[in-house]
Design an enzyme around this catalytic site. Structure first.
Site, PDB file in Angstrom:
ATOM      1  N   PRO A 144       0.823  -1.224   0.000  1.00 32.84           N
ATOM      2  CG  PRO A 144      -0.891  -1.605   1.545  1.00 32.84           C
ATOM      3  CD  PRO A 144       0.394  -2.182   1.028  1.00 32.84           C
ATOM      4  N   GLY A 147       4.833   1.645  -3.878  1.00 34.96           N
ATOM      5  CA  GLY A 147       4.501   1.357  -5.281  1.00 34.96           C
ATOM      6  C   GLY A 147       5.705   1.693  -6.131  1.00 34.96           C
ATOM      7  CB  SER A 148       6.707   4.772  -7.910  1.00 32.14           C
ATOM      8  OG  SER A 148       5.574   4.834  -8.742  1.00 32.14           O
ATOM      9  CD1 TRP A 174      -0.666  -2.017  -5.746  1.00 31.79           C
ATOM     10  CD2 TRP A 174      -2.654  -2.141  -6.729  1.00 31.79           C
ATOM     11  NE1 TRP A 174      -1.296  -0.817  -5.566  1.00 31.79           N
ATOM     12  CE2 TRP A 174      -2.526  -0.881  -6.166  1.00 31.79           C
ATOM     13  CE3 TRP A 174      -3.839  -2.458  -7.419  1.00 31.79           C
ATOM     14  CZ2 TRP A 174      -3.514   0.093  -6.244  1.00 31.79           C
ATOM     15  CZ3 TRP A 174      -4.833  -1.499  -7.499  1.00 31.79           C
ATOM     16  CH2 TRP A 174      -4.654  -0.243  -6.919  1.00 31.79           C
ATOM     17  NE  ARG A 300     -21.042   4.573 -39.561  1.00 26.45           N
ATOM     18  CZ  ARG A 300     -22.347   4.581 -39.375  1.00 26.45           C
ATOM     19  NH1 ARG A 300     -23.083   3.518 -39.715  1.00 26.45           N
ATOM     20  NH2 ARG A 300     -22.949   5.624 -38.831  1.00 26.45           N
ATOM     21  CD  GLN A 311      -5.740  14.368 -46.849  1.00 23.41           C
ATOM     22  OE1 GLN A 311      -5.431  15.226 -46.027  1.00 23.41           O
ATOM     23  NE2 GLN A 311      -5.267  14.358 -48.078  1.00 23.41           N
ATOM     24  N   GLY A 372     -16.628   5.683 -33.631  1.00 21.33           N
ATOM     25  CA  GLY A 372     -17.727   6.559 -33.229  1.00 21.33           C
ATOM     26  C   GLY A 372     -18.489   5.977 -32.041  1.00 21.33           C
ATOM     27  CD  GLU A 396       6.792  -5.704 -14.925  1.00 27.65           C
ATOM     28  OE1 GLU A 396       7.884  -5.509 -15.470  1.00 27.65           O
ATOM     29  OE2 GLU A 396       6.595  -6.655 -14.150  1.00 27.65           O
ATOM     30  CB  SER A 399       4.518   6.929 -18.346  1.00 29.42           C
ATOM     31  OG  SER A 399       3.886   5.997 -19.185  1.00 29.42           O
TER      32      SER A 399
HETATM   33  C1  LIG Z   1      -3.591  -4.461 -12.515  1.00 26.04           C
HETATM   34  C2  LIG Z   1      -2.355  -4.326 -11.704  1.00 26.04           C
HETATM   35  C3  LIG Z   1      -1.509  -5.426 -11.570  1.00 26.04           C
HETATM   36  C4  LIG Z   1      -0.365  -5.328 -10.796  1.00 26.04           C
HETATM   37  N1  LIG Z   1       0.403  -6.440 -10.610  1.00 26.04           N
HETATM   38  C5  LIG Z   1       1.437  -6.389  -9.733  1.00 26.04           C
HETATM   39  C6  LIG Z   1       2.141  -7.569  -9.368  1.00 26.04           C
HETATM   40  O1  LIG Z   1       1.860  -8.667  -9.875  1.00 26.04           O
HETATM   41  N2  LIG Z   1       3.112  -7.476  -8.438  1.00 26.04           N
HETATM   42  C7  LIG Z   1       3.457  -6.296  -7.866  1.00 26.04           C
HETATM   43  O2  LIG Z   1       4.354  -6.288  -7.041  1.00 26.04           O
HETATM   44  N3  LIG Z   1       2.812  -5.139  -8.186  1.00 26.04           N
HETATM   45  C8  LIG Z   1       1.800  -5.166  -9.090  1.00 26.04           C
HETATM   46  N4  LIG Z   1       1.117  -4.014  -9.406  1.00 26.04           N
HETATM   47  C9  LIG Z   1       1.491  -2.755  -8.755  1.00 26.04           C
HETATM   48  C10 LIG Z   1       2.119  -1.752  -9.706  1.00 26.04           C
HETATM   49  O3  LIG Z   1       3.410  -2.147 -10.050  1.00 26.04           O
HETATM   50  C11 LIG Z   1       2.050  -0.367  -9.040  1.00 26.04           C
HETATM   51  O4  LIG Z   1       0.702   0.044  -9.086  1.00 26.04           O
HETATM   52  C12 LIG Z   1       2.950   0.639  -9.729  1.00 26.04           C
HETATM   53  O5  LIG Z   1       4.284   0.346  -9.451  1.00 26.04           O
HETATM   54  C13 LIG Z   1       2.663   2.075  -9.272  1.00 26.04           C
HETATM   55  O6  LIG Z   1       2.651   2.180  -7.897  1.00 26.04           O
HETATM   56  P1  LIG Z   1       1.436   2.923  -7.146  1.00 26.04           P
HETATM   57  O7  LIG Z   1       0.189   2.354  -7.706  1.00 26.04           O
HETATM   58  O8  LIG Z   1       1.649   2.813  -5.696  1.00 26.04           O
HETATM   59  O9  LIG Z   1       1.521   4.418  -7.626  1.00 26.04           O
HETATM   60  P2  LIG Z   1       2.414   5.588  -6.949  1.00 26.04           P
HETATM   61  O10 LIG Z   1       3.815   5.113  -6.805  1.00 26.04           O
HETATM   62  O11 LIG Z   1       1.702   6.091  -5.747  1.00 26.04           O
HETATM   63  O12 LIG Z   1       2.368   6.696  -8.078  1.00 26.04           O
HETATM   64  C14 LIG Z   1       1.275   7.603  -8.230  1.00 26.04           C
HETATM   65  C15 LIG Z   1       1.649   8.618  -9.302  1.00 26.04           C
HETATM   66  O13 LIG Z   1       2.811   9.375  -8.874  1.00 26.04           O
HETATM   67  C16 LIG Z   1       3.810   9.294  -9.843  1.00 26.04           C
HETATM   68  N5  LIG Z   1       5.137   9.298  -9.210  1.00 26.04           N
HETATM   69  C17 LIG Z   1       5.558   8.570  -8.155  1.00 26.04           C
HETATM   70  N6  LIG Z   1       6.839   8.826  -7.878  1.00 26.04           N
HETATM   71  C18 LIG Z   1       7.244   9.747  -8.788  1.00 26.04           C
HETATM   72  C19 LIG Z   1       8.473  10.422  -9.049  1.00 26.04           C
HETATM   73  N7  LIG Z   1       9.561  10.189  -8.311  1.00 26.04           N
HETATM   74  N8  LIG Z   1       8.519  11.312 -10.067  1.00 26.04           N
HETATM   75  C20 LIG Z   1       7.421  11.538 -10.830  1.00 26.04           C
HETATM   76  N9  LIG Z   1       6.237  10.938 -10.642  1.00 26.04           N
HETATM   77  C21 LIG Z   1       6.156  10.043  -9.646  1.00 26.04           C
HETATM   78  C22 LIG Z   1       3.551   7.981 -10.566  1.00 26.04           C
HETATM   79  O14 LIG Z   1       4.159   7.953 -11.852  1.00 26.04           O
HETATM   80  C23 LIG Z   1       2.029   7.972 -10.625  1.00 26.04           C
HETATM   81  O15 LIG Z   1       1.595   8.751 -11.704  1.00 26.04           O
HETATM   82  C24 LIG Z   1      -0.024  -4.100 -10.188  1.00 26.04           C
HETATM   83  C25 LIG Z   1      -0.879  -2.997 -10.335  1.00 26.04           C
HETATM   84  C26 LIG Z   1      -2.027  -3.098 -11.064  1.00 26.04           C
HETATM   85  C27 LIG Z   1      -2.938  -1.911 -11.154  1.00 26.04           C
END
Ligand SMILES: Cc1cc2nc3c(=O)[nH]c(=O)nc-3n(C[C@H](O)[C@H](O)[C@H](O)COP(=O)(O)OP(=O)(O)OC[C@H]3O[C@@H](n4cnc5c(N)ncnc54)[C@H](O)[C@@H]3O)c2cc1C
Length: 416
Positions: A144, A147-148, A174, A300, A311, A372, A396, A399
């Site tokens: 929770p 993530g990143s 996740w 269509r 175009q 559409g 993974e 962006s």
């Molecule tokens: C369908 C699904 C399947 C998944 N499967 C797996 C899995 O099998 N195993 C696993 O371990 N995880 C899994 N994940 C987790 C996934 O890897 C994370 O959701 C992802 O890494 C992003 O983390 P977060 O959701 O906590 O977002 P956050 O890290 O909270 O990011 C929120 C926003 O802030 C931005 N941000 C954060 N830090 C920075 C920075 N330093 N600079 C600029 N922008 C930033 C991010 O780009 C994003 O736009 C899964 C997620 C989903 C939705």
């Protein structure tokens, strides 16, 4: 295609070709046949049901597509292209079902990348189960609050020397296949002060007490793929479940504590290497939407002529084709570099995943526009493709995180 690698002793003549060899073409045709005949027809149903499509996984297992052997065969291609080719075809069929089939490979990649020979032999076959009774595996890194920022992982693993067991506590978020998997691979901290350098990967064997599924996530897309929290409460696993073994971990931790650089770069390289495969999945979705929109635009008619004669529509389709091919070339380059052991000097793995993910989101949105009103309904597949595509700019590595990796690599500056 072998001479592509070039290098010393390489034969005279062409040293670069994008022509696929017969094995690659055969595998592409095989996976395409399954995607077209089995996956596509089932896509809408499993998206609506929002459940793991076990019958489709069973079909894939029956023909050997869902197996350790097939994944091994895709990976064995010395050019690195077969793995992205197979992924593109499968996800062209449907991304939700594609992920239900390929989600296991995340755990497999961790075991393969970090395990000893013995661990690879023991656990990877169990990730797949058998052709008669297939199983899935889960890779649990995210939490929770992590993530990143993977270094923020709070799940802990403590060694109980007397029992030669690791005791794991924490909450994973996740996890693809979380809780329904036989084998879970869990990333836990063995020394929180060391951040991500104090992390280790553990196999949680099937049926281990203290490893339970938490809430299942209801998602925007990729709905045939199960995603859930995983709770680890005093979850005890044998010492042998630490991937790579304790001796190697102790050595690594000692190096980090002495202030030496541990192999965090090597881990980063491994992560980079998995990104082209994910990019290939996004290319498959983008291509599916493009092909559908192209056919639709030819059929269509409005104002007395097929809409493709405008175009505005035709140029959009031209741009879609262009962007998809560009994304695939970046994916193939990174896959080839990864497999032939070349260093990603400019984060080429991240580039491929970033481009492919964004192309998938853009192309599927354009496909909706070309259809559409029909594009906006569940009677036509492009809205599902658009929902599925969106995850490719998030998981993974988002962006933004890919851009961070690329900008750091090209500038040498620790961009924040
Ligand atoms: C369908 C699904 C399947 C998944 N499967 C797996 C899995 O099998 N195993 C696993 O371990 N995880 C899994 N994940 C987790 C996934 O890897 C994370 O959701 C992802 O890494 C992003 O983390 P977060 O959701 O906590 O977002 P956050 O890290 O909270 O990011 C929120 C926003 O802030 C931005 N941000 C954060 N830090 C920075 C920075 N330093 N600079 C600029 N922008 C930033 C991010 O780009 C994003 O736009 C899964 C997620 C989903 C939705």
């Amino acid at each position: 295609m072998d001479e592509v690698a070039g290098g010393e002793g390489a034969p005279e003549g062409p040293v670069f070709t994008l022509e696929l060899n017969q094995d690659q073409k055969d595998i592409r045709e095989w996976v395409h046949g399954f995607a077209e005949g089995v996956v596509r027809p089932a896509a809408s149903e499993w998206d609506e049901r929002e459940e793991t499509p076990w019958p489709v996984i069973q079909e894939a297992a029956k023909i050997g597509l869902y197996s350790f052997e097939a994944l091994g065969q895709f990976f064995a291609d010395p050019t690195g292209l077969t793995l992205p080719i197979a992924n593109e075809e499968l996800f062209w069929g449907d991304a939700g079902i594609g992920m239900a089939i390929m989600g296991t490979s995340l755990a497999v990649a961790a075991i393969f990348g970090q395990g000893t020979g013995e661990q690879i032999g023991e656990w990877i076959p169990q990730c797949f189960g058998t052709a008669e009774e297939p199983k899935v595996a889960a890779f649990c890194a995210s939490e929770p609050d992590a993530g990143s920022d993977v270094s923020a992982i709070r799940t802990t693993a403590k060694y109980d020397e007397a029992a030669d067991e690791w005791v794991i506590n924490g909450q994973k978020a996740w996890a693809t296949n979380g809780g329904i998997a036989d084998v879970h691979v869990v990333i836990a901290s063995v020394d929180r002060e060391l951040g991500s350098r104090g992390h280790a990967a553990f196999v949680i064997p099937p049926g281990t007490r203290g490893c339970e599924q938490g809430a299942k996530v209801k998602k925007h897309g990729l709905r045939a793929s199960h995603t859930a929290d995983v709770h680890l409460d005093d979850c005890r696993v044998p010492g042998a479940c630490l991937l790579g073994g304790k001796e190697k971990l102790d050595e690594r931790l000692a190096r980090v504590r002495e202030g030496k650089r541990a192999k965090s770069q090597a881990a980063m390289q491994t992560f980079e290497a998995s990104r082209p495969t994910v990019g290939a999945q996004a290319v498959g979705i983008a291509r599916a939407a493009y092909e559908y929109a192209l056919e639709y635009a030819k059929e269509r008619s409005q104002f007395g002529r097929p809409i493709v004669e405008n175009q505005a529509i035709a140029f959009t389709l031209a741009d879609m084709k262009l962007e998809i091919d560009a994304a695939r070339l970046l994916v193939w380059r990174a896959a080839w570099m990864g497999r032939t052991g070349q260093k990603f000097e400019n984060a080429e793995g991240s580039m491929s995943k970033l481009k492919a993910g964004e192309v998938a989101v853009w192309s599927t949105e354009r496909a909706i526009q070309i259809l559409g009103g029909n594009g906006y309904t569940r009677e036509f597949p492009v809205e599902r493709m658009h929902r599925d595509a969106k995850i490719y700019t998030i998981f993974e590595g988002t962006s933004e995180i890919q851009r961070l990796v690329i900008s750091r690599a090209i500038s040498g500056i620790h961009v924040k």
